[in-house]
Design an enzyme around this catalytic site. Structure first.
Site, PDB file in Angstrom:
ATOM      1  N   CYS A 119      27.124  51.452 -35.862  1.00  0.00           N
ATOM      2  CA  CYS A 119      25.955  50.580 -35.904  1.00  0.00           C
ATOM      3  C   CYS A 119      26.240  49.379 -36.810  1.00  0.00           C
ATOM      4  CB  CYS A 119      24.755  51.370 -36.430  1.00  0.00           C
ATOM      5  SG  CYS A 119      23.322  50.338 -36.769  1.00  0.00           S
ATOM      6  N   LEU A 126      12.666  10.942  -3.164  1.00  0.00           N
ATOM      7  CA  LEU A 126      11.638  10.555  -4.131  1.00  0.00           C
ATOM      8  C   LEU A 126      12.265  10.106  -5.438  1.00  0.00           C
ATOM      9  CD1 LEU A 126       9.244  13.604  -3.690  1.00  0.00           C
ATOM     10  CD2 LEU A 126       8.744  11.248  -3.027  1.00  0.00           C
ATOM     11  N   GLU A 148       0.610  17.054  -4.985  1.00  0.00           N
ATOM     12  CA  GLU A 148       1.166  18.214  -4.277  1.00  0.00           C
ATOM     13  C   GLU A 148       2.177  18.922  -5.163  1.00  0.00           C
ATOM     14  OE1 GLU A 148       3.038  16.511  -0.841  1.00  0.00           O
ATOM     15  OE2 GLU A 148       1.177  15.584  -0.158  1.00  0.00           O
ATOM     16  N   CYS A 156      18.705  54.185 -40.798  1.00  0.00           N
ATOM     17  CA  CYS A 156      19.117  52.843 -40.380  1.00  0.00           C
ATOM     18  C   CYS A 156      18.011  51.840 -40.708  1.00  0.00           C
ATOM     19  CB  CYS A 156      19.401  52.834 -38.887  1.00  0.00           C
ATOM     20  SG  CYS A 156      19.839  51.201 -38.269  1.00  0.00           S
ATOM     21  N   GLU A 198       8.940  21.431   3.904  1.00  0.00           N
ATOM     22  CA  GLU A 198       9.970  22.150   3.161  1.00  0.00           C
ATOM     23  C   GLU A 198      10.090  23.580   3.681  1.00  0.00           C
ATOM     24  OE1 GLU A 198      11.402  20.221   0.968  1.00  0.00           O
ATOM     25  OE2 GLU A 198      12.336  21.418  -0.621  1.00  0.00           O
ATOM     26  N   LYS A 246       5.909  20.347  -5.788  1.00  0.00           N
ATOM     27  CA  LYS A 246       7.239  20.018  -5.268  1.00  0.00           C
ATOM     28  C   LYS A 246       7.953  21.332  -5.005  1.00  0.00           C
ATOM     29  CE  LYS A 246      11.095  16.892  -5.791  1.00  0.00           C
ATOM     30  NZ  LYS A 246      12.211  17.775  -5.491  1.00  0.00           N
ATOM     31  N   ASP A 284      -2.251  44.208   9.771  1.00  0.00           N
ATOM     32  CA  ASP A 284      -0.910  43.992  10.318  1.00  0.00           C
ATOM     33  C   ASP A 284      -0.590  44.922  11.497  1.00  0.00           C
ATOM     34  OD1 ASP A 284      -0.761  42.169   8.360  1.00  0.00           O
ATOM     35  OD2 ASP A 284       0.873  43.119   7.222  1.00  0.00           O
TER      36      ASP A 284
HETATM   37  S1  IVH Z   1       7.740  13.858   0.055  1.00  0.00           S
HETATM   38  C1  IVH Z   1       8.509  10.040   1.423  1.00  0.00           C
HETATM   39  N1  IVH Z   1       6.544  16.011  -0.860  1.00  0.00           N
HETATM   40  O1  IVH Z   1      11.770  16.820  -2.461  1.00  0.00           O
HETATM   41  C2  IVH Z   1       8.727  11.150   0.523  1.00  0.00           C
HETATM   42  N2  IVH Z   1       8.921  15.985  -0.805  1.00  0.00           N
HETATM   43  O2  IVH Z   1      13.516  14.153  -3.256  1.00  0.00           O
HETATM   44  C3  IVH Z   1       9.541  12.229   1.100  1.00  0.00           C
HETATM   45  N3  IVH Z   1       9.954  18.062  -1.588  1.00  0.00           N
HETATM   46  O3  IVH Z   1      13.776  15.897   0.215  1.00  0.00           O
HETATM   47  C4  IVH Z   1       9.404  13.522   0.436  1.00  0.00           C
HETATM   48  N4  IVH Z   1       8.083  19.138  -2.010  1.00  0.00           N
HETATM   49  O4  IVH Z   1      12.726  18.207   0.326  1.00  0.00           O
HETATM   50  C5  IVH Z   1       7.725  15.417  -0.611  1.00  0.00           C
HETATM   51  N5  IVH Z   1       5.347  17.867  -1.597  1.00  0.00           N
HETATM   52  C6  IVH Z   1       6.520  17.262  -1.341  1.00  0.00           C
HETATM   53  C7  IVH Z   1       7.757  17.906  -1.567  1.00  0.00           C
HETATM   54  C8  IVH Z   1       8.937  17.231  -1.290  1.00  0.00           C
HETATM   55  C9  IVH Z   1       9.415  19.210  -2.006  1.00  0.00           C
HETATM   56  C10 IVH Z   1      11.409  17.795  -1.517  1.00  0.00           C
HETATM   57  C11 IVH Z   1      11.844  17.265  -0.189  1.00  0.00           C
HETATM   58  C12 IVH Z   1      12.561  15.975  -0.447  1.00  0.00           C
HETATM   59  C13 IVH Z   1      12.760  15.979  -1.930  1.00  0.00           C
HETATM   60  C14 IVH Z   1      12.527  14.587  -2.472  1.00  0.00           C
END
Ligand code: IVH
Length: 674
Positions: free
Chosen positions: A412, A86, A117, A436, A177, A119, A36
């Site tokens: 106590c 989603l 992936e 105790c 994200e 979330k 760094d």
């Molecule tokens: S795909 C076409 N992939 O979850 C699909 N969303 O309700 C669009 N999110 O608004 C989203 N990780 O902010 C996708 N690996 C991921 C994600 C992801 C987080 C969030 C995203 C989106 C919400 C979906």
């Protein structure tokens, strides 16, 4: 331009390119090439050049991330392609139903490939690159139009201001994200609280709140990060025909994507990924609230299409929430083995972090006062990983009437002795000591526990009976009394057969042969955990030497600070404790000399744990490795000596294989610990 000017311009361009390259190594490849300080040195040199020659400063210079002028408000931005959301699945059945629908619509029996992936629990962002330059960043908004947050997105180091290499489309919307890592969130909240400012409820709110700041200097100060998970609009350019390959391509252009993405087959593959990520979740540096599965083939995605605002080709499989709301039915005070009174909230049972919880710790009375928890309140309860559930905060707006504040009892709740709380201490204690019953029970339970003397069968229930009823007119007062128990004594207790009584006595006999470290841990000296006990044993080797050690000498032991030293010193100055130790030894408790036990067998070795173990939790494994002198870290590097892989290991295993780090299983770990 003079020769000298040319040289300066060339140097600035060169520095910029190097800084971009090292940023890419650091954020995208997760494989920094330079320390760094080296990066900082180049950064400062470029800053200086640009200050002396303002005409050299380009808008996408790495120095321009510190935040420009504040904006007056947020402009509306129309996404070139809508930002979708989603569908959610919460159960294995819902996941299977999704996979079935996908195959039915595609008219195929064959296994479908899914990109799996994490979330990420942050906020969605769309980044528009024109000719490789970041020209605009926008929030999701209603999916059609969002808000222009370019000024803030530019401050996020993991968002490239310029794409790398060649072959990217003339216009490209990168979707992903923005999130705040757990550690950064903690630090930010501490800082805000210190200033007397309002804190954020969770990292997601912190990320969203930061992105919506008018002044980019604020965002520049905050630890935001970015992972891309897809693309939106694409003009003048072709992307691979699979989603997973598209992410790889983005990575090649310098866009950061999650290293946890995999391609899996069918609903079973998805389920495995989910189970695995559920294990990894607590250990990740950022929060994820589930996993996402996307049909990998773009052609199949197109055939499946959309319903209203969500694609038919993707689904989010959510994890059980780690934070939920419930009602406090009461607050009790529990007495621990050192007499500490711990307030515990009795809750209306709720499902949180995958289990039903009806109690949550409030740690100490200061915390109760600070959080102002009262009976009848609606509260947020959190349970993450194996951590004990806790009350995060009260929802003030839901308080009904004016319930009385919770007060520390003066006596106590178990033995009625005075409760004492030294000036300035958060912890209040029962002054009853072994008088105790609660302290006696907890001390004995701890003494017999697996990682202390390991007396199988002598658990909470039995200890309770022994303390409450005694045996044959004899009171069970101290640990030494355990070694005087006979199978006849035990067989006289409720629900105790002769066989189990004999088994317990045999276990008591076996426990006599122990190690000094275990013995010290079993004594239950305040603040002396397993690791400290092992360190003390290793340092002093003889119990007698430790018992007579002065504070200064104690403080030279690794892990022992003034507070611990004080506790240890105090403990051995109490005639009562010395008597118990002598009685235990007279009853046959013994250990080999520390020098030959090799309890520091793992000294200097660094371990990384991944996947689920069978005979212990990962926390236990960590403690045991540390007790044996080893070190446990969170990520694999060339300095790692062993990666311990349980079932469903995560990406750490892959990394170990890449780096050629030795991978061992649970059996081998146990061998090493022995
Ligand atoms: S795909 C076409 N992939 O979850 C699909 N969303 O309700 C669009 N999110 O608004 C989203 N990780 O902010 C996708 N690996 C991921 C994600 C992801 C987080 C969030 C995203 C989106 C919400 C979906």
């Amino acid at each position: 331009m003079t020769k000298a000017d040319q040289a300066v311009a060339a140097r600035a361009a060169d520095l910029r390119e190097r800084l971009e390259y090292h940023n890419y190594r650091y954020y995208v490849l997760d494989d920094p090439e330079i320390p760094d300080v080296e990066y900082d040195r180049m950064f400062r040199e470029l800053q200086q050049l640009e200050a002396e020659h303002p005409e050299l400063c380009t808008p996408d210079s790495p120095t321009q991330r510190v935040g420009g002028a504040p904006v007056e408000g947020f402009d509306e931005v129309r996404h070139l392609q809508p930002m979708l959301s989603l569908e959610n699945a919460f159960t294995a059945e819902e996941l299977q139903a999704f996979d079935r629908r996908v195959r039915e619509r595609l008219g195929t029996e064959a296994e479908v490939s899914y990109a799996a992936e994490t979330k990420l629990d942050g906020t969605a962002i769309s980044l528009l690159y024109e000719d490789g330059h970041l020209v605009r960043a926008a929030t999701r908004g209603d999916g059609q139009t969002g808000e222009d947050v370019t000024h803030n997105a530019r401050t996020v180091d993991s968002i490239p201001l310029r794409l790398r290499g060649k072959g990217y489309p003339a216009r490209l919307e990168v979707r992903g994200e923005i999130f705040m890592p757990k550690s950064g969130f903690e630090r930010l909240n501490k800082h805000l609280a210190g200033q007397g400012s309002k804190t954020f409820v969770n990292p997601r709110n912190a990320a969203a709140g930061t992105l919506r700041q008018l002044d980019p200097k604020v965002a520049a100060q905050r630890p935001l990060e970015f992972f891309a998970y897809g693309v939106g609009f694409v003009e003048d350019g072709k992307l691979p025909d699979r989603h997973s390959a598209t992410l790889e391509r983005l990575k090649g252009w310098g866009v950061r994507v999650s290293p946890l993405t995999r391609v899996v087959g069918g609903a079973d593959g998805c389920q495995d990924y989910y189970d695995n990520m559920m294990q990894e979740r607590a250990g990740l540096p950022y929060e994820i609230d589930g996993v996402v599965f996307k049909v990998d083939q773009r052609e199949q995605q197109q055939a499946l299409g959309f319903v209203s605002r969500a694609p038919r080709w993707a689904i989010a499989f959510k994890f059980p929430a780690e934070e939920v709301t419930t009602v406090v039915n009461g607050v009790d005070f529990q007495v621990g083995r050192t007499g500490a009174l711990t307030p515990v909230a009795r809750l209306e049972p709720v499902f949180v972090g995958g289990v039903t919880v009806s109690n949550a710790t409030l740690h100490n009375i200061d915390e109760v006062e600070r959080k102002d928890v009262r009976v009848g309140d609606t509260v947020i309860v959190r349970r993450a990983g194996d951590v004990i559930p806790e009350v995060v905060r009260v929802l003030d707006e839901r308080r009904k009437g004016e319930p009385e504040p919770v007060e520390l009892p003066t006596n106590c709740p178990v033995c009625g002795s005075d409760v004492v709380r030294p000036e300035g201490h958060a912890v209040a204690r029962c002054s009853g000591g072994l008088f105790c019953a609660a302290q006696r029970k907890e001390k004995l339970r701890h003494f017999a526990s697996r990682r202390a003397m390991d007396i199988e069968g002598l658990g909470t229930k039995l200890v309770e009976q022994l303390v409450e009823q005694g045996v044959d007119g004899k009171q069970i007062q101290t640990a030494a009394d355990i070694y005087r128990l006979t199978s006849e004594d035990l067989a006289g207790l409720d629900r105790m057969g002769e066989k189990s009584a004999a088994n317990i006595v045999a276990a008591i006999q076996r426990s006599k042969e122990t190690t000094l470290g275990r013995f010290l841990f079993a004594l239950g000296i305040p603040e002396v955990g397993e690791v400290t006990a092992a360190n003390l044993a290793r340092h002093f080797q003889q119990l007698g030497t430790l018992m007579h050690a002065e504070i200064e000498e104690l403080e030279t032991v690794p892990d022992v600070g003034p507070v611990v030293a004080q506790h240890v010193h105090e403990f051995f100055r109490q005639p009562h404790n010395v008597e118990v130790i002598e009685a235990l030894q007279e009853n046959g408790v013994h250990w080999p000399s520390e020098a030959v036990t090799g309890s520091h067998a793992l000294a200097g070795k660094t371990f990384v744990l991944t996947g689920a173990l069978e005979t212990m939790t990962r926390d236990e494994a960590r403690d045991r490795i540390q007790a044996a002198g080893g070190k446990v870290t969170g990520s694999v590097s060339s300095k790692t000596d062993f990666v311990v892989a349980g079932t469903d290991p995560g990406s750490k295993l892959k990394k170990a294989e890449q780096l050629g780090v030795k991978v061992v299983g649970e059996a081998e770990l146990l061998q090493l610990l022995r």
